[in-house]
Design a protein around this motif. Structure first.
Motif, PDB file in Angstrom:
ATOM      1  N   THR A   1      81.533  27.124  67.320  1.00 15.57           N
ATOM      2  CA  THR A   1      82.377  28.307  67.156  1.00 15.57           C
ATOM      3  C   THR A   1      82.152  28.915  65.778  1.00 15.57           C
ATOM      4  O   THR A   1      81.985  28.200  64.787  1.00 15.57           O
ATOM      5  CB  THR A   1      83.857  27.925  67.324  1.00 15.57           C
ATOM      6  OG1 THR A   1      84.052  27.372  68.630  1.00 15.57           O
ATOM      7  CG2 THR A   1      84.766  29.131  67.151  1.00 15.57           C
ATOM      8  N   GLY A   2      82.134  30.242  65.723  1.00 15.20           N
ATOM      9  CA  GLY A   2      81.961  30.939  64.453  1.00 15.20           C
ATOM     10  C   GLY A   2      80.529  31.023  63.983  1.00 15.20           C
ATOM     11  O   GLY A   2      80.267  31.452  62.862  1.00 15.20           O
TER      12      GLY A   2
ATOM     13  N   LYS B   1      86.682  34.720  73.434  1.00 16.10           N
ATOM     14  CA  LYS B   1      86.454  33.496  72.661  1.00 16.10           C
ATOM     15  C   LYS B   1      84.978  33.129  72.678  1.00 16.10           C
ATOM     16  O   LYS B   1      84.501  32.423  71.792  1.00 16.10           O
ATOM     17  CB  LYS B   1      87.269  32.352  73.256  1.00 16.10           C
ATOM     18  CG  LYS B   1      88.765  32.487  73.099  1.00 16.10           C
ATOM     19  CD  LYS B   1      89.508  31.370  73.797  1.00 16.10           C
ATOM     20  CE  LYS B   1      89.220  30.010  73.190  1.00 16.10           C
ATOM     21  NZ  LYS B   1      90.017  28.924  73.821  1.00 16.10           N
TER      22      LYS B   1
ATOM     23  N   THR C   1      80.864  37.702  65.260  1.00 17.12           N
ATOM     24  CA  THR C   1      81.016  36.268  65.525  1.00 17.12           C
ATOM     25  C   THR C   1      81.886  35.609  64.467  1.00 17.12           C
ATOM     26  O   THR C   1      82.807  34.843  64.775  1.00 17.12           O
ATOM     27  CB  THR C   1      79.641  35.583  65.562  1.00 17.12           C
ATOM     28  OG1 THR C   1      78.884  36.111  66.648  1.00 17.12           O
ATOM     29  CG2 THR C   1      79.781  34.074  65.730  1.00 17.12           C
ATOM     30  N   VAL C   2      81.600  35.927  63.209  1.00 21.08           N
ATOM     31  CA  VAL C   2      82.374  35.352  62.097  1.00 21.08           C
ATOM     32  C   VAL C   2      83.767  35.958  62.037  1.00 21.08           C
ATOM     33  O   VAL C   2      84.772  35.253  61.885  1.00 21.08           O
ATOM     34  CB  VAL C   2      81.623  35.575  60.765  1.00 21.08           C
ATOM     35  CG1 VAL C   2      82.469  35.102  59.589  1.00 21.08           C
ATOM     36  CG2 VAL C   2      80.279  34.859  60.781  1.00 21.08           C
TER      37      VAL C   2
ATOM     38  N   THR D   1      82.470  31.836  69.743  1.00 23.95           N
ATOM     39  CA  THR D   1      81.321  30.982  70.056  1.00 23.95           C
ATOM     40  C   THR D   1      80.268  31.886  70.687  1.00 23.95           C
ATOM     41  O   THR D   1      80.420  32.330  71.821  1.00 23.95           O
ATOM     42  CB  THR D   1      81.697  29.860  71.037  1.00 23.95           C
ATOM     43  OG1 THR D   1      82.767  29.094  70.488  1.00 23.95           O
ATOM     44  CG2 THR D   1      80.500  28.955  71.303  1.00 23.95           C
TER      45      THR D   1
ATOM     46  N   TYR E   1      85.682  37.373  64.327  1.00 25.27           N
ATOM     47  CA  TYR E   1      86.595  37.006  65.411  1.00 25.27           C
ATOM     48  C   TYR E   1      86.528  35.523  65.768  1.00 25.27           C
ATOM     49  O   TYR E   1      87.174  35.093  66.722  1.00 25.27           O
ATOM     50  CB  TYR E   1      86.295  37.854  66.651  1.00 25.27           C
ATOM     51  CG  TYR E   1      86.525  39.332  66.455  1.00 25.27           C
ATOM     52  CD1 TYR E   1      87.749  39.819  66.004  1.00 25.27           C
ATOM     53  CD2 TYR E   1      85.500  40.251  66.704  1.00 25.27           C
ATOM     54  CE1 TYR E   1      87.954  41.173  65.825  1.00 25.27           C
ATOM     55  CE2 TYR E   1      85.704  41.613  66.525  1.00 25.27           C
ATOM     56  CZ  TYR E   1      86.936  42.073  66.085  1.00 25.27           C
ATOM     57  OH  TYR E   1      87.146  43.422  65.898  1.00 25.27           O
ATOM     58  N   ASP E   2      85.732  34.756  65.014  1.00 25.36           N
ATOM     59  CA  ASP E   2      85.587  33.316  65.236  1.00 25.36           C
ATOM     60  C   ASP E   2      85.199  33.020  66.687  1.00 25.36           C
ATOM     61  O   ASP E   2      85.842  32.236  67.392  1.00 25.36           O
ATOM     62  CB  ASP E   2      86.890  32.588  64.884  1.00 25.36           C
ATOM     63  CG  ASP E   2      86.667  31.104  64.608  1.00 25.36           C
ATOM     64  OD1 ASP E   2      85.563  30.749  64.151  1.00 25.36           O
ATOM     65  OD2 ASP E   2      87.589  30.307  64.841  1.00 25.36           O
TER      66      ASP E   2
END
Length: 254
Positions: free
Chosen positions: A26-27, A157, A184-185, A190, A187-188
């Motif tokens: 994730t992230g 997500k 991606t970063v 995957t 909104y955290d």
């Protein structure tokens, strides 16, 4: 996080995926690379539930997809954003209508709320003045940004990107790569990127899975891939003119 454990997938006599184990963090932008026929697309379609593997599991944040009820699968689908190779925009819809489509499908928000969310994501991808235009009236790079806006409009997500830079010039491709990484970063998310674009690997290859003939042949990041002694990986990577130039620059200490 998405974790793939011991994944096998065949079509008749052809064994495509042969025991894939990999964790998509994730992230981070998680890249899946490899030659045509290596199993990249089949892996992604298994992760999306479009193909059913014969062996192995796919876990979304610790929950095995194979155990999901139909309702849980529907809920998961609402948490997934998808960026298709060609953008897959609806030509008969405006930019605004394209981005709004997933909201209409998966939410019961009022029209005003839908419009506010669409305006928000269009502004985030720098297209706030293009909402009333049709896809044919904007450039290929802008179309790809519309597709990204549509993919994130439901605050996913998980984000899957299938060859996101296909058909784009190098500069525009870099813009799209950086936008995917920023979101991606921010909104955290995957994020899983299926690609053969070495520019993407250099720009956003935070975690890389290299497939060859259905086997996970190597894992690492964009810096480690230059240091590996694995001949299979180096043969694939340095077949790219871009990487040949990078390697020569490294050798000369530039």
């Amino acid at each position: 996080m998405i974790e793939v454990k011991g994944l096998h997938k065949s079509f008749g006599e052809e064994h495509i995926l042969k025991g894939i184990d990999f964790v998509f963090d994730t992230g981070k932008t998680n890249l899946v690379i490899g030659q045509s026929g290596s199993g990249k697309s089949v892996l992604m379609k298994c992760m999306l539930g479009l193909f059913t593997p014969e062996k192995g599991t796919i876990e979304y944040d610790g929950k095995a997809y194979s155990t999901f009820t139909d309702e849980q699968k529907r809920e998961l689908r609402q948490e997934i954003g998808m960026l298709f190779q060609g953008g897959a925009l609806f030509d008969s819809m405006t930019v605004e209508e394209n981005v709004m489509f997933p909201l209409r499908m998966f939410t019961k928000k009022r029209k005003r709320e839908l419009k506010e969310r669409v305006d928000e994501v269009l502004e985030r991808v720098n297209l706030n003045d293009s909402g009333k235009k049709y896809p044919a009236e904007i450039s290929g790079g802008m179309q790809k940004r519309v597709a990204i806006a549509r993919a994130i409009v439901n605050r996913p997500k998980y984000l899957f990107c299938d060859e996101p830079n296909s058909g784009l010039d190098p500069h525009t491709a870099t813009v799209i790569d950086n936008l995917i990484h920023e979101l991606t970063v921010e909104y955290d998310i995957t994020t899983v990127v299926i690609t053969h674009d070495m520019n993407s690997l250099l720009e956003i290859g935070e975690k890389i899975a290299f497939l060859k003939d259905g086997v996970l042949a190597w894992t690492g990041d964009k810096s480690q891939i230059f240091k590996t002694d694995d001949q299979t990986v180096t043969d694939f990577v340095y077949s790219s003119d871009l990487f040949k130039k990078v390697k020569e620059a490294q050798r000369q200490g530039l």
